[in-house]
Write a protein that holds these residues in place. Structure first.
Motif, short mmCIF file in Angstrom:
data_model
loop_
_atom_site.label_atom_id
_atom_site.label_comp_id
_atom_site.label_asym_id
_atom_site.label_seq_id
_atom_site.Cartn_x
_atom_site.Cartn_y
_atom_site.Cartn_z
N THR A 1 0.83 -1.21 0.00
CA THR A 1 0.00 0.00 0.00
C THR A 1 0.86 1.25 0.00
O THR A 1 0.61 2.19 -0.76
N ARG B 1 2.38 1.94 -3.31
CA ARG B 1 1.37 2.46 -4.25
C ARG B 1 1.06 3.93 -3.94
O ARG B 1 0.91 4.75 -4.86
N ILE C 1 1.60 7.05 -6.67
CA ILE C 1 0.57 8.01 -7.09
C ILE C 1 0.99 9.43 -6.73
O ILE C 1 0.83 10.36 -7.53
N ILE D 1 -5.10 9.12 -0.54
CA ILE D 1 -4.71 8.00 -1.41
C ILE D 1 -4.75 6.70 -0.62
O ILE D 1 -5.28 5.68 -1.09
N ILE E 1 -7.12 3.38 -1.36
CA ILE E 1 -6.56 2.04 -1.62
C ILE E 1 -7.12 1.02 -0.63
O ILE E 1 -7.47 -0.11 -1.01
N ARG F 1 -10.61 0.14 -1.63
CA ARG F 1 -10.59 -0.76 -2.80
C ARG F 1 -10.30 -2.19 -2.37
O ARG F 1 -10.95 -3.14 -2.84
N ILE G 1 -7.95 10.87 -8.55
CA ILE G 1 -7.40 9.71 -7.83
C ILE G 1 -8.45 8.61 -7.70
O ILE G 1 -8.17 7.43 -7.93
N ASP H 1 -8.96 6.77 -10.90
CA ASP H 1 -7.82 5.91 -11.22
C ASP H 1 -7.82 4.64 -10.36
O ASP H 1 -7.63 3.54 -10.88
N ILE H 2 -8.04 4.78 -9.07
CA ILE H 2 -7.94 3.64 -8.16
C ILE H 2 -9.08 2.64 -8.35
O ILE H 2 -8.89 1.43 -8.24
#
Length: 547
Positions: free
Chosen positions: A68, A71, A75, A450, A454, A457, A501, A504-505
């Motif tokens: 994580t 990532r 980003i 961000i 994540i 997700r 963001i 994208d994610i």
């Protein structure tokens, strides 16, 4: 006697040999331990020297970055490249709406419904000089007030001071075009740098209760106090909240949290000039006249029904007579009977901020059979539950966890991060989850947002493993009223970056998307909590996904 003396000497000699061997072994292991420690320290310094300008949340002890964290850094690095520093010596060298030019490419005598209309913008500074770079934060919109019609335009930045603004002529009639300069590139750069300076624009207050005693202490999203701290670690995402530990009370006594704005700014005096009222949201196409759009007898392609997993273009639709009309899929017209049938047996979770709480407040106005069930919570941000017992329908709203910004104390006893709430849901084909977050993250460094996205997700991925039939819908942020107030904390530029963001994610997940950013621009609803007709159209889009 001599034999005894000989035996004692042998014992002493043996002891000395054992001690010497132990010392030698320890020294060898100490050398290995020190080498390992040096390697760890060198690795830590290497990470510090190569990380993004966005600050990392301090973590202890030092350890290798997780998947994580890697990532998050990836980003953040891309965003740093997207928003490079743009220092300026004087406001005259920043973008000027007066001197910038806008030209319609390939103008026509007749415009037809469905045509594309392109406008080329050339940015110039206040001295009339063409700028050498892009990065201005622009908002494009077309509208017909008499028709209650509106749609966003698509802006392409060529990074050389020129921009292509593309409008899709969705309806016939007299149409006005608008491109607002929200912030010049120099202001964008300043806001980006300021945002990622630290977490201290907002302070958190924690209320601890132990019997009849109450104590309020300061709380933080990062451990920035020399005092003894209570650490609250939440879920698999390893997200942490800290409070100064009160004397004579356990950490478990934390019951409520609230927030206060702090008089902290990372903008310079010169930079602040760019955010004066007269310089924010200024029209760049003020000399343009209306254009007239005709039907031209064009046939329309038959589109498939709106469903989860479809890619949403930009713009994804338009509003006409205040009704949201999607352009990439076919919406079902839902009356009360159809909605009742659709919601029968449904379990719906609304997880996020107050823009989703608007949904649960709106629904009983149009669905009279839905009634609030008293969960005995207190305060405006308690959990809400709607029920229709005869149809076995249940809809609940729960706020997301820290950061949640309000001067009112709210209970944290039943608090939960969105990812953790998703992990608690079994899921099935009659379960739907709507998620939104972002407004409360704007005053904090982007890494926090961000990381949260994540983690959510990953929770959705775990949900789909145990229940692939569960329907998940992501609602993006609304545009809000920050053109002239509290720009450093809540500018829509921060929201736009978060919007990118999110797209994208979550782009390759089988989820539905309600593009509230696009919708609120189309409606010109520049307010955190838009009017009911906007909320109703967001809900209508949601029902099209699940019905």
């Amino acid at each position: 006697m001599s034999s005894n003396m000989m035996l004692q000497k042998m014992l002493v000699l043996t002891s000395l040999l054992v001690v010497a061997w132990i010392i030698f072994t320890i020294s060898q292991n100490s050398t290995k331990l020190w080498s390992a420690l040096n390697i760890s320290i060198s690795f830590h310094h290497m990470n510090t020297s190569t990380k993004s300008s966005c600050p990392e949340t301090p973590t202890t002890p030092v350890k290798s970055p997780t998947e994580t964290e890697l990532r998050v850094r990836e980003i953040a690095k891309k965003l740093d490249q997207l928003i490079p520093p743009r220092p300026f010596t004087h406001v005259n060298t920043t973008t000027s709406t007066k001197h910038s030019t806008a030209t319609i490419l390939n103008p026509q005598d007749t415009y037809c419904r469905g045509d594309l209309l392109d406008v080329l913008l050339e940015a110039r500074d206040h001295l009339g000089h063409r700028k050498k770079y892009g990065g201005d934060f622009l908002r494009a919109r077309m509208s017909s007030p008499a028709l209650k019609a509106g749609a966003s335009g698509k802006v392409t930045d060529f990074n050389n001071s020129t921009y292509l603004v593309t409008f899709t002529l969705f309806w016939e009639g007299q149409v006005s075009l608008s491109v607002l300069l929200i912030h010049p590139s120099e202001g964008v750069s300043a806001l980006w740098r300021a945002r990622n300076q630290g977490y201290d624009r907002i302070t958190f207050l924690g209320k601890f209760i132990n019997g009849t005693s109450q104590v309020i202490t300061k709380c933080h999203l990062v451990p920035n106090s020399n005092s003894e701290l209570c650490e609250y670690l939440y879920g698999r995402g390893q997200e942490v909240f800290y409070c100064t530990k009160p004397q004579h009370m356990p950490c478990d006594a934390l019951t409520h949290v609230s927030t206060r704005n702090q008089k902290v700014s990372y903008l310079t005096v010169k930079e602040n000039i760019l955010f004066q009222k007269s310089k924010v949201g200024v029209e760049m196409m003020k000399d343009f006249k209306h254009i007239h759009v005709s039907q031209c007898n064009k046939s329309e392609n038959i589109k498939e029904k709106c469903q989860i997993g479809m890619e949403i273009p930009v713009p994804g639709g338009y509003t006409l007579q205040r009704k949201w009309i999607t352009t990439s899929c076919r919406q079902i017209q839902l009356d009360t009977n159809k909605i009742n049938g659709c919601l029968k047996g449904k379990l719906i979770y609304l997880l996020g901020d107050s823009t989703l709480r608007q949904w649960i407040e709106y629904l009983p106005k149009v669905m009279k059979t839905l009634k609030f069930f008293d969960l005995h919570g207190t305060g405006y941000f308690k959990k809400y539950l709607l029920m229709d017992a005869s149809r076995h329908t249940q809809i609940q709203w729960k706020k997301h966890s820290y950061p949640f910004l309000t001067v009112q104390f709210y209970s944290v006893i039943d608090d939960g991060y969105i990812a953790r709430e998703i992990d608690r849901i079994l899921g099935d084909r009659n379960t739907a989850i709507v998620i939104t977050f972002g407004q409360h993250f704007r005053p904090f460094p982007i890494n926090m947002f961000i990381r949260r996205a994540i983690n959510i997700r990953k929770a959705i991925e775990r949900l789909f493993l145990r229940s692939p039939d569960t329907k998940v819908i992501i609602k993006t942020e609304n545009v809000r009223e920050t053109l002239n107030t509290d720009i450093e904390r809540f500018t829509n530029f921060h929201g736009y970056i978060q919007y990118l963001i999110m797209k994208d994610i979550f782009k390759d997940l089988n989820v539905g998307v309600i593009d509230a950013w696009d919708m609120t621009i189309a409606y010109d609803a520049n307010m955190l909590h838009p009017p009911d007709y906007v909320v109703g159209n967001q809900i209508d889009m949601f029902l099209n996904y699940i019905c």
